[in-house]
Write a protein that holds these residues in place. Structure first.
Motif, PDB file in Angstrom:
ATOM      1  N   ALA A  78       0.835  -1.207   0.000  1.00 10.63           N
ATOM      2  CA  ALA A  78       0.000   0.000   0.000  1.00 10.63           C
ATOM      3  C   ALA A  78       0.867   1.254   0.000  1.00 10.63           C
ATOM      4  O   ALA A  78       0.501   2.270  -0.606  1.00 10.63           O
ATOM      5  N   VAL A  79       2.022   1.186   0.670  1.00 12.10           N
ATOM      6  CA  VAL A  79       2.953   2.315   0.659  1.00 12.10           C
ATOM      7  C   VAL A  79       3.398   2.563  -0.783  1.00 12.10           C
ATOM      8  O   VAL A  79       3.375   3.694  -1.279  1.00 12.10           O
ATOM      9  N   ALA A  80       3.756   1.498  -1.465  1.00 10.59           N
ATOM     10  CA  ALA A  80       4.163   1.625  -2.872  1.00 10.59           C
ATOM     11  C   ALA A  80       2.995   2.104  -3.740  1.00 10.59           C
ATOM     12  O   ALA A  80       3.177   2.914  -4.651  1.00 10.59           O
ATOM     13  N   ALA A  81       1.797   1.615  -3.427  1.00  8.33           N
ATOM     14  CA  ALA A  81       0.618   1.965  -4.233  1.00  8.33           C
ATOM     15  C   ALA A  81       0.206   3.427  -4.056  1.00  8.33           C
ATOM     16  O   ALA A  81      -0.517   3.975  -4.887  1.00  8.33           O
ATOM     17  N   ALA A  82       0.657   4.050  -2.977  1.00  8.48           N
ATOM     18  CA  ALA A  82       0.354   5.471  -2.788  1.00  8.48           C
ATOM     19  C   ALA A  82       1.240   6.325  -3.695  1.00  8.48           C
ATOM     20  O   ALA A  82       0.887   7.455  -4.021  1.00  8.48           O
ATOM     21  N   GLN A  83       2.382   5.774  -4.094  1.00  6.23           N
ATOM     22  CA  GLN A  83       3.343   6.531  -4.894  1.00  6.23           C
ATOM     23  C   GLN A  83       3.135   6.376  -6.399  1.00  6.23           C
ATOM     24  O   GLN A  83       3.437   7.277  -7.164  1.00  6.23           O
ATOM     25  N   ALA A  84       2.647   5.201  -6.823  1.00 10.14           N
ATOM     26  CA  ALA A  84       2.544   4.930  -8.261  1.00 10.14           C
ATOM     27  C   ALA A  84       1.341   5.658  -8.862  1.00 10.14           C
ATOM     28  O   ALA A  84       0.322   5.842  -8.199  1.00 10.14           O
ATOM     29  N   ASP A  85       1.445   6.069 -10.118  1.00 14.28           N
ATOM     30  CA  ASP A  85       0.305   6.720 -10.786  1.00 14.28           C
ATOM     31  C   ASP A  85      -0.825   5.715 -11.004  1.00 14.28           C
ATOM     32  O   ASP A  85      -1.972   5.957 -10.652  1.00 14.28           O
ATOM     33  N   THR A  86      -0.492   4.585 -11.630  1.00 12.65           N
ATOM     34  CA  THR A  86      -1.493   3.551 -11.906  1.00 12.65           C
ATOM     35  C   THR A  86      -1.110   2.299 -11.127  1.00 12.65           C
ATOM     36  O   THR A  86       0.065   1.965 -11.026  1.00 12.65           O
ATOM     37  N   VAL A  87      -2.118   1.628 -10.577  1.00 11.26           N
ATOM     38  CA  VAL A  87      -1.851   0.430  -9.772  1.00 11.26           C
ATOM     39  C   VAL A  87      -2.661  -0.735 -10.336  1.00 11.26           C
ATOM     40  O   VAL A  87      -3.864  -0.613 -10.566  1.00 11.26           O
ATOM     41  N   ALA A  88      -1.993  -1.850 -10.575  1.00  6.82           N
ATOM     42  CA  ALA A  88      -2.673  -3.088 -10.953  1.00  6.82           C
ATOM     43  C   ALA A  88      -2.544  -4.040  -9.778  1.00  6.82           C
ATOM     44  O   ALA A  88      -1.436  -4.398  -9.380  1.00  6.82           O
ATOM     45  N   LEU A  89      -3.683  -4.413  -9.207  1.00  6.17           N
ATOM     46  CA  LEU A  89      -3.670  -5.250  -7.999  1.00  6.17           C
ATOM     47  C   LEU A  89      -4.096  -6.677  -8.308  1.00  6.17           C
ATOM     48  O   LEU A  89      -5.219  -6.928  -8.768  1.00  6.17           O
ATOM     49  N   TYR A  90      -3.204  -7.608  -8.038  1.00  5.06           N
ATOM     50  CA  TYR A  90      -3.455  -9.031  -8.223  1.00  5.06           C
ATOM     51  C   TYR A  90      -3.915  -9.625  -6.889  1.00  5.06           C
ATOM     52  O   TYR A  90      -3.442  -9.226  -5.825  1.00  5.06           O
TER      53      TYR A  90
END
Ligand code: SAH
Length: 245
Positions: free
Chosen positions: A161-173
């Motif tokens: 989630a920390v990484a997902a706050a930084q990325a523009d687009t997130v693909a969650l598996y």
């Protein structure tokens, strides 16, 4: 096959999202030539039919069955290569994306067995193609994160989630089982409730279905997925973009 060809070689092949015509030409050729196919539960019948000459071993993970542990899969691969010159290990999507391929490569190398990896289309790319919505867009999104909230032993819970706050687009598996926790973790890291998202079920297959939602309504959107493999795409790139379905 003479014994001098043994032990054989193992090709770890990405089967893509399910449609046979989304395999690479190389993967198709190798399937047509192989003697043994060890495959996951998710790999489609249509793809297995490309290797009618082969013996099939289903090593798909079934929860709580000791027979399908990772080391059991390694043993089956090594056994197949000791008795056949040409072995295919077929994995859904791309082998190197949440597929434990590295463990399989390491186990083969430790057993002195040659192996080669053939890439496949990962779920996030198949889903983006289905929606006709790009993961990146000039001026809006120039970073993409492939992540899963599922943790291995000893991994911090919210690292993704920390990484997902930084990325523009997130693909969650593998994000569907605890959708409310996924939403809450992303909100806690500062992603806005209004962040647009798409939930894509059976990406790359004839029965593909998608639901557009926001981070805030993600749990409701995921509730309708049934047992279909499902990927979540999230980011500003999806604002004002409804997609094809
Ligand atoms: N190696 C695979 C991912 C394995 S993890 C790949 O590259 O695609 C399994 C997860 O992948 C599923 O829980 C789901 O989140 C996603 N997935 C796999 N196939 C999918 C499909 N056809 N449609 C949507 N999601 C899929």
């Amino acid at each position: 096959m003479s014994n001098s060809a043994l032990p054989g070689k193992v090709w770890l092949i990405g089967a893509g999202p399910g449609a046979a015509d989304l395999l690479t030409v190389r993967a198709t050729r190798l399937l047509q030539q192989t003697q043994v196919v060890l495959h996951d539960a998710l790999v489609s019948e249509e793809i297995l039919q490309l290797a009618p000459q082969a013996t099939f071993i289903n090593v798909g993970k079934r929860a709580n069955e000791p027979s399908s542990t990772q080391s059991w899969i390694h043993d089956r691969m090594i056994e197949a290569a000791q008795t056949h010159a040409h072995v295919v290990r077929l994995k859904g999507g791309d082998p190197s994306m949440f597929g434990r391929a590295q463990e399989e490569v390491d186990a083969l190398k430790a057993a002195g067995i040659q192996c080669e990896v053939v890439p496949g289309i990962t779920a996030a790319l198949a889903a983006s193609a289905d929606l006709a919505l790009s993961l990146t867009r000039r001026g809006v999104a120039r970073s993409v994160l492939f992540a899963t909230p599922v943790t291995g032993p000893g991994e911090p819970d919210n690292g993704w989630a920390v990484a997902a706050a930084q990325a523009d687009t997130v693909a969650l598996y593998m994000a569907s089982n605890d959708a409310a926790a996924v939403r809450d973790a992303l909100l806690a890291q500062g992603r806005a409730e209004s962040t647009p998202a798409h939930v894509v079920m059976n990406a790359g297959r004839a029965n593909m279905r998608s639901v557009s939602c926001t981070l805030g309504t993600l749990p409701e959107a995921l509730a309708s997925r049934g047992r279909a493999p499902t990927i979540v795409l999230l980011g500003e790139v999806y604002r004002h973009a409804e997609g094809r379905n």
